[in-house]
Design a protein around this motif. Structure first.
Motif, PDB file in Angstrom:
ATOM      1  N   LYS A  79       0.631  -1.054   0.040  1.00 49.33           N
ATOM      2  CA  LYS A  79      -0.075   0.057   0.118  1.00 49.33           C
ATOM      3  C   LYS A  79       0.855   1.147  -0.147  1.00 49.33           C
ATOM      4  O   LYS A  79       2.114   1.100   0.484  1.00 49.33           O
ATOM      5  CB  LYS A  79      -0.920  -0.039   1.202  1.00 49.33           C
ATOM      6  CG  LYS A  79      -2.068  -1.002   1.202  1.00 49.33           C
ATOM      7  CD  LYS A  79      -3.038  -0.948   2.322  1.00 49.33           C
ATOM      8  CE  LYS A  79      -4.105  -1.806   2.377  1.00 49.33           C
ATOM      9  NZ  LYS A  79      -5.046  -1.500   3.678  1.00 49.33           N
TER      10      LYS A  79
ATOM     11  N   ASP B  33       2.105  -0.380   4.649  1.00 48.09           N
ATOM     12  CA  ASP B  33       1.334   0.689   4.094  1.00 48.09           C
ATOM     13  C   ASP B  33       2.309   2.008   3.762  1.00 48.09           C
ATOM     14  O   ASP B  33       1.562   3.087   2.979  1.00 48.09           O
ATOM     15  CB  ASP B  33       0.392   1.225   4.926  1.00 48.09           C
ATOM     16  CG  ASP B  33       0.690   1.740   6.182  1.00 48.09           C
ATOM     17  OD1 ASP B  33       1.914   1.936   6.524  1.00 48.09           O
ATOM     18  OD2 ASP B  33      -0.149   1.572   7.270  1.00 48.09           O
TER      19      ASP B  33
ATOM     20  N   LEU C 236      -0.104   4.689   1.077  1.00 45.59           N
ATOM     21  CA  LEU C 236      -1.357   5.619   1.588  1.00 45.59           C
ATOM     22  C   LEU C 236      -0.610   6.998   1.856  1.00 45.59           C
ATOM     23  O   LEU C 236       0.643   7.275   2.064  1.00 45.59           O
ATOM     24  CB  LEU C 236      -1.600   5.315   3.063  1.00 45.59           C
ATOM     25  CG  LEU C 236      -2.104   3.888   3.399  1.00 45.59           C
ATOM     26  CD1 LEU C 236      -2.573   3.695   4.790  1.00 45.59           C
ATOM     27  CD2 LEU C 236      -3.373   3.432   2.200  1.00 45.59           C
TER      28      LEU C 236
ATOM     29  N   ASP D 178      -4.964   5.065  -1.423  1.00 42.72           N
ATOM     30  CA  ASP D 178      -4.028   4.112  -1.482  1.00 42.72           C
ATOM     31  C   ASP D 178      -3.729   4.540  -2.973  1.00 42.72           C
ATOM     32  O   ASP D 178      -4.234   3.874  -3.832  1.00 42.72           O
ATOM     33  CB  ASP D 178      -4.519   2.724  -1.314  1.00 42.72           C
ATOM     34  CG  ASP D 178      -3.392   1.602  -1.788  1.00 42.72           C
ATOM     35  OD1 ASP D 178      -2.282   2.141  -1.666  1.00 42.72           O
ATOM     36  OD2 ASP D 178      -3.479   0.481  -1.888  1.00 42.72           O
TER      37      ASP D 178
END
Length: 255
Positions: free
Chosen positions: A11, A113, A13, A184
């Motif tokens: 991911k 992430d 983010l 994302d």
């Protein structure tokens, strides 16, 4: 020194900030301060908040510029200069120099992430990460003696006790103009990825080679005021109006 994740994070983010919509109201700045003072990590301190020499720790700031396009004018009603409000916080770079310069491992990038965080228990307040960050996005908390930065409100976005609509950073949740978006970037079909593709989203200072995750959407081009004035002049010609519009035009003329 601290290492970055050895593999691309599944991911990415981050935030998309629409510079065409941001009105510089500072609602995101205030809500960021409020949330992060009572949330993840220690409170964000202020020094001499009621004195002449005020300073404090803010994880999100807005800078305002007057921008004049090439060939435009600054002075006069026909000028083409415009005000651009530029929100700035940590960009959660893929090649974050603030991480690799950290001597204690306090600054790190999450492998799951991509969020860049500071472990305040490990931070010794040496300031090397602030020196390495080309965006000036790190803030030394003078009361705590440690470095602080945007966490993407990690204690909100994964908090399942919140309604789903609230699982976004405080700055995104509070923006009254909907200029800030969270998502994302590793998912090409996410709303933030689509916005960047459609609007030509840009990196801040790409020449630094840090590959920021956060993106900025540039202001949309606007017509010169002189062209708008011509349009309004045509709209005022109501000689051919009939029925209700003729009555309305007559009433407006009496005002």
């Amino acid at each position: 020194m601290t290492s970055l994740p050895t593999h691309p994070t599944p991911k990415k983010l981050g935030l998309v900030i629409d510079l065409d919509i941001c009105v510089g109201c500072h609602a995101c700045v205030v809500n960021c301060k409020e949330w992060n003072t009572g949330g993840y990590g220690a409170a964000l301190s202020d020094q001499h908040p009621y004195g002449a020499d005020v300073s404090g720790t803010w994880l999100n700031r807005i800078h305002t510029f007057e921008v004049t396009p090439e060939g435009g004018e600054i002075v006069g009603e026909a000028g083409e200069a415009r005000i651009v409000h530029f929100p700035k916080s940590c960009l959660h770079c893929e090649d974050a120099p603030c991480v690799t310069v950290c001597p204690t491992g306090a600054s790190y990038k999450r492998a799951e992430d991509g969020i860049v965080l500071v472990d305040e228990d490990k931070c010794i307040g040496c300031g090397l990460c602030a020196w390495a960050c080309p965006y000036g996005a790190r803030e030394m908390d003078l009361a705590a003696g440690v470095m602080k930065k945007c966490t993407l409100c990690i204690d909100r976005i994964y908090n399942e006790t919140f309604e789903e609509v609230d699982r976004v950073p405080a700055c995104v949740r509070t923006c009254p103009a909907n200029a800030r978006h969270f998502g994302d970037f590793a998912d090409p079909n996410s709303a933030v990825s689509v916005m960047v593709a459609e609007r030509g989203g840009m990196d801040l200072m790409p020449e630094q080679g840090t590959r920021p995750v956060n993106k900025y959407l540039p202001p949309r081009p606007r017509k010169p005021l002189s062209e708008s004035a011509a349009m309004f002049s045509v709209a005022e010609d109501t000689d051919g109006a009939k029925g209700f519009f003729a009555w309305l035009d007559g009433m407006l003329d009496r005002i």
